[in-house]
Design a protein around this motif. Structure first.
Motif, PDB file in Angstrom:
ATOM      1  N   GLU A 315     -16.250 -53.636  15.219  1.00 41.41           N
ATOM      2  CA  GLU A 315     -15.691 -54.870  15.770  1.00 41.41           C
ATOM      3  C   GLU A 315     -14.988 -55.702  14.690  1.00 41.41           C
ATOM      4  OE1 GLU A 315     -15.451 -55.669  19.082  1.00 41.41           O
ATOM      5  OE2 GLU A 315     -16.182 -53.613  19.278  1.00 41.41           O
ATOM      6  N   ALA A 316     -15.530 -55.675  13.474  1.00 41.89           N
ATOM      7  CA  ALA A 316     -14.883 -56.406  12.378  1.00 41.89           C
ATOM      8  C   ALA A 316     -13.512 -55.799  12.105  1.00 41.89           C
ATOM      9  CB  ALA A 316     -15.757 -56.374  11.126  1.00 41.89           C
ATOM     10  N   LEU A 317     -13.429 -54.470  12.110  1.00 45.81           N
ATOM     11  CA  LEU A 317     -12.145 -53.801  11.867  1.00 45.81           C
ATOM     12  C   LEU A 317     -11.142 -54.113  12.985  1.00 45.81           C
ATOM     13  CD1 LEU A 317     -13.460 -50.397  10.518  1.00 45.81           C
ATOM     14  CD2 LEU A 317     -11.943 -51.969   9.267  1.00 45.81           C
ATOM     15  N   LYS A 318     -11.654 -54.205  14.223  1.00 43.41           N
ATOM     16  CA  LYS A 318     -10.744 -54.558  15.327  1.00 43.41           C
ATOM     17  C   LYS A 318     -10.168 -55.956  15.100  1.00 43.41           C
ATOM     18  CE  LYS A 318     -13.036 -51.889  18.947  1.00 43.41           C
ATOM     19  NZ  LYS A 318     -13.948 -52.022  20.094  1.00 43.41           N
ATOM     20  N   LYS A 319     -11.045 -56.868  14.668  1.00 45.01           N
ATOM     21  CA  LYS A 319     -10.602 -58.254  14.454  1.00 45.01           C
ATOM     22  C   LYS A 319      -9.596 -58.371  13.320  1.00 45.01           C
ATOM     23  CE  LYS A 319     -14.015 -61.748  15.762  1.00 45.01           C
ATOM     24  NZ  LYS A 319     -14.963 -62.663  15.117  1.00 45.01           N
TER      25      LYS A 319
END
Ligand code: PHB
Length: 390
Positions: A315-319
């Protein structure tokens, strides 16, 4: 210390000389776990759960291929530090993750700070860990989160005198103090505090001393992997039959070993953040997928730290749209909320520590197997040690 400084300097030098982004299309996660030695169960559970998450969600996120590099530290902090350094310098990993025990998580904190690489703690539970580097984020638990709930439950259930037995290292000290502080505050009394070595523990003499003190209950904290030894020795000495209640955080009734303990474990009350029997749809699907991918294994509380740790990374990478700059990733992680197999969880934006429900559970037989059956829920519990410092 001199060694540590040299190690940090080597990492910084290597990072400065490295190209801005290593392999542009790959995100590397260095997963350091005890895959051998007394804490192998923690390593196996976390590895299995992390791999399950990737199998379910695909190995590409935000246009990048996720590559997990697994290293075995055998539960030894010098090995953890050396492996983390190699992963940073040689493999140029974008995340360090895992950390089966507190000393292993702490050993890497200075390296994470110097390299500005997120350190995702998927297992270790001492309160202080997240304060050791601004790049540490935790998806496991803090030991005091469960211990204060056990203290409240004991006081409300006519338990007045308690002997504590804890493993003699940082999370054990956290358990002993957080339980006692709360128990005394709510009118209880701790009549003896015993500490057992981390390496090759023999609980028999400590259990005897505890029994001789005739408490209403025995509070026990041991790290995952050691629960079977203490439970077997408790049962062998007949302490269950002598009317002494056994209470503690859920590490003693670890779902990984619980079913092998036999009926003497029935009735043990613990507080913890995850049970295989947690009755949510999300968890039912998780347990089914986990057991299908890993026949003969039951997902325990360590596994969800690994599963949610991978979720946090994804999720951090998506953000960040796939950007791997450490500060951007940490900022993306702060305040993130989601539904875990354990229930609703979030990352406290101020402390980077996990906020989660703590459940009070009793060991019962369900479908012919022993399970921790939840019967009370305390919602969105923050680490009580950090909360008290404010
Ligand atoms: C820890 O070393 O922080 C630790 C390990 C296993 C547990 C709890 C705490 O079950």
């Amino acid at each position: 210390m001199a060694f540590l400084k040299t190690a940090v300097a080597a990492v910084v030098a290597a990072m400065l000389g490295a190209p801005a982004v290593g392999a542009q299309d790959t995100v590397k996660v260095g997963l350091i776990l005890p895959m051998t030695g007394p804490f192998t169960s923690t390593g196996k559970q976390i590895e299995a759960a992390a791999r399950l998450y990737i199998a379910q969600n695909g190995s590409t996120v935000a246009g990048k291929k996720v590559e997990v590099i697994l290293k075995d530290d055998g539960g030894n902090a010098d090995a953890t530090r050396r492996l983390a350094q190699e992963l940073l310098v040689n493999d140029k990993v974008n995340f360090l993750a895992g950390f089966g025990l507190t000393p292993l998580a702490l050993a890497v904190a200075p390296l994470a700070t110097q390299a500005k690489v997120p350190e995702v703690v998927m297992a270790a539970g001492t309160s202080i860990i997240t304060e050791r580097s601004p790049y540490i984020v935790r998806t496991s638990f803090t030991v005091p989160q469960s211990c204060v709930i056990v203290a409240d439950w004991a006081a409300k259930n006519n338990i007045k005198k308690v002997v504590t037995i804890v493993t003699d290292y940082a999370p054990g000290h956290d358990a002993e103090k957080s339980f006692k502080d709360r128990f005394v505050e709510v009118g209880g009394q701790v009549i003896s505090e015993l500490r057992v070595p981390l390496q090759n523990p023999d609980f028999a003499p400590f259990l005897q001393r505890a029994a001789d003190a005739k408490p209403d209950a025995l509070f026990v904290f041991v790290p995952s992997g050691v629960g079977a030894i203490v439970m077997k020795q408790f049962i062998e000495r007949g302490l269950d039959k002598a009317g002494m209640k056994l209470i503690g955080p859920g590490d003693i009734t670890d779902d990984d070993i619980l079913n092998g303990l036999g009926d003497a474990a029935l009735g043990v009350i613990t507080a913890h953040f995850y049970a295989t029997a947690h009755p949510s749809e999300k968890n039912k699907a998780y347990v089914e997928a986990f057991t299908k991918a890993n026949p003969g294994m039951r997902p325990n509380f360590m596994s969800v730290g690994g599963y949610d740790g991978m979720h946090l990374i994804y999720e951090a990478l998506k953000k960040t749209n796939g950007a791997t700059e450490g500060d951007a990733l940490i900022n993306a992680m702060k305040g993130m909320k989601w539904e875990s197999p354990r229930g609703p969880i979030s990352i406290d934006p101020e402390t980077r520590d996990i906020v989660q429900n703590i459940y009070v559970r009793k060991v019962e037989k369900v479908g012919g197997e022993l399970h921790n059956v939840e019967f009370a829920t305390f919602e969105a519990v923050k680490d009580p040690v950090k909360a008290a410092k404010k």
